[in-house]
Design an enzyme around this catalytic site. Structure first.
Site, short mmCIF file in Angstrom:
data_model
loop_
_atom_site.label_atom_id
_atom_site.label_comp_id
_atom_site.label_asym_id
_atom_site.label_seq_id
_atom_site.Cartn_x
_atom_site.Cartn_y
_atom_site.Cartn_z
N ASP A 1 19.95 -34.85 -69.72
CA ASP A 1 19.73 -36.19 -69.97
C ASP A 1 18.05 -36.63 -69.41
OD1 ASP A 1 22.76 -36.43 -69.90
OD2 ASP A 1 23.15 -37.37 -68.13
N GLU B 1 27.39 -28.58 -59.69
CA GLU B 1 27.05 -29.50 -61.03
C GLU B 1 26.01 -28.30 -61.07
OE1 GLU B 1 26.14 -33.33 -63.52
OE2 GLU B 1 26.08 -33.23 -60.65
#
Length: 437
Positions: free
Chosen positions: A171, A403
């Site tokens: 991202d 994550e």
């Protein structure tokens, strides 16, 4: 250690599984819906101990496919106010082919489903049962690939574009920084939800979100029409990660169609796409001076000469020659493989833009490591493959199924947690696959 971690990984997946909807949350609170490539990786983990959940994950994803073959990057199965932007901002229904049953976004993610089906077939004990499942679903995946080559390969060169950084999966990578400088985005008034769940210093900035939302608004103004997006979007990129995943999935579909039989026309088409893509990859996206594959900015017609973990993923899809693979791996070890470093940071640690804790600007991600591990094995780099595997397992063992992870070994002398969300589904799922390989 291993059996305890296996139990923890399975418990994370089972806890994040949404029984009534048939899909798995990537991370409670932080990501409350279904994400395209997350679901693929998650299904691989389930295949090792609960094949029905693996099937459910894929079926639920494919049920939200649009009439033109497109698969959205988020499917909003449920109501939640813990994530922005939600379905009311995205307005994917503006596209005539959008699903009328499922709310979603109007962008996609790396198309992992093809190689996921093949991986599940390899893992499953009951081959007859899983092949029956694949027969029912494989044409939907083929239709997704057809969508990409029909609508996103604007130069007919076997390389498809992404029109939003979220489509890349990486991202807020520094790769995009120079594109943001070409854009004049409005300042949006909105409430971030992600930063209430995790440390804001580990997430994209408000200014970056202005760019992200602006690109979506341009797509919405044109009803998510691909031709209009190709003409007007300020962000239009050929991404080596996205295209390598597509080619890997092409090859997986070829293998599965051969097992199923009577699909010569589809196999022929997949081979054409793949051969064209591999050729363009090696003529257009490889940077000899950097010794790595790079992104290509279609809007500004120039390569983006920065090295990230995405630069190495083509080995997962058997794209480089053996000689080029050697050069690629040399670059990875030289830039990313220092004594104090876990492999493989998501961005070049020798570059001034590197940030060891900020999302895709430097941390280690288990899903990229997983792809690199299998790619390295395919090229015979067993020792480096084992290093990536052991580094991934060591990080999880030290701090848990986060994550993403700071790549610097020394920080773990004083810190005892990873970055981003905890109890993260694909970290758990791909750990299970690495342990079982």
């Amino acid at each position: 250690m291993t059996s305890s971690l296996v139990n923890t990984a399975q418990n994370i997946l089972n806890s994040n599984f949404q029984e009534k909807k048939g899909f798995t949350l990537p991370c409670k609170g932080l990501y409350p819906f279904q994400w395209y490539w997350d679901s693929g990786f998650i299904a691989i983990g389930y295949a090792h101990y609960d094949i029905n959940k693996a099937k459910s994950e894929i079926e639920t994803l494919l049920n939200a496919q649009w009439n033109n073959g497109f698969i959205p990057h988020i499917i909003f199965h449920n109501e939640s106010n813990s994530y922005f932007p939600g379905p009311d901002f995205h307005m994917a229904e503006l596209h005539l082919d959008a699903s009328t049953e499922y709310k979603s976004t109007g962008m996609t993610q790396p198309p992992v489903t093809g190689f996921v089906l093949e991986k599940i077939y390899q893992i499953a004990k009951d081959k007859i049962d899983i092949l029956d499942f694949i027969k029912k679903n494989i044409d939907k995946v083929y239709d997704n690939h057809t969508y990409f080559y029909k609508n996103r390969d604007i130069n007919n060169e076997g390389l498809v574009y992404i029109y939003h950084n979220w489509e890349s999966g990486t991202d807020n990578s520094p790769v995009w920084d120079d594109i943001w400088k070409t854009m004049n985005s409005p300042d949006y008034d909105f409430e971030r939800r992600d930063t209430s769940h995790v440390d804001p210093s580990e997430r994209p900035t408000k200014k970056e979100y202005n760019y992200y939302l602006h690109i979506i608004d341009i797509a919405k103004e044109n009803n998510y029409d691909d031709a209009k997006i190709a003409e007007l979007s300020p962000f239009l990129v050929q991404d080596p990660l996205f295209n390598a995943v597509l080619i890997k999935s092409n090859n997986a579909l070829i293998n599965l169609y051969k097992i199923i039989g009577n699909n010569e026309d589809k196999i022929t088409q997949l081979l054409k796409w793949t051969n064209k893509g591999v050729k363009s990859f090696n003529t257009k996206l490889y940077d000899d001076e950097l010794g790595a594959y790079v992104h290509y900015d279609l809007r500004n017609e120039k390569p983006i000469r920065l090295v990230s973990s995405s630069s190495f993923v083509p080995i997962f899809a058997n794209i480089p020659s053996k000689q080029r693979a050697a050069q690629l791996i040399s670059t990875m070890i030289t830039k990313f493989g220092g004594e104090d470093m876990y492999l493989c940071a998501s961005f070049d640690p020798t570059n001034e833009r590197y940030n060891p804790k900020k999302y895709w600007r430097g941390p280690v991600w288990i899903n990229l490591n997983w792809m690199l591990y299998y790619g390295l094995l395919d090229y015979g780099y067993n020792e480096i493959a084992q290093r990536i595997k052991s580094d991934s397992i060591e990080l999880v063992d030290k701090v848990g199924f986060y994550e993403y992870f700071d790549a610097r070994k020394s920080v773990y002398n004083t810190e005892s947690k990873g970055c981003g969300g905890n109890n993260f589904s694909w970290s758990a799922a791909l750990f299970l696959d690495l342990i079982n390989n």
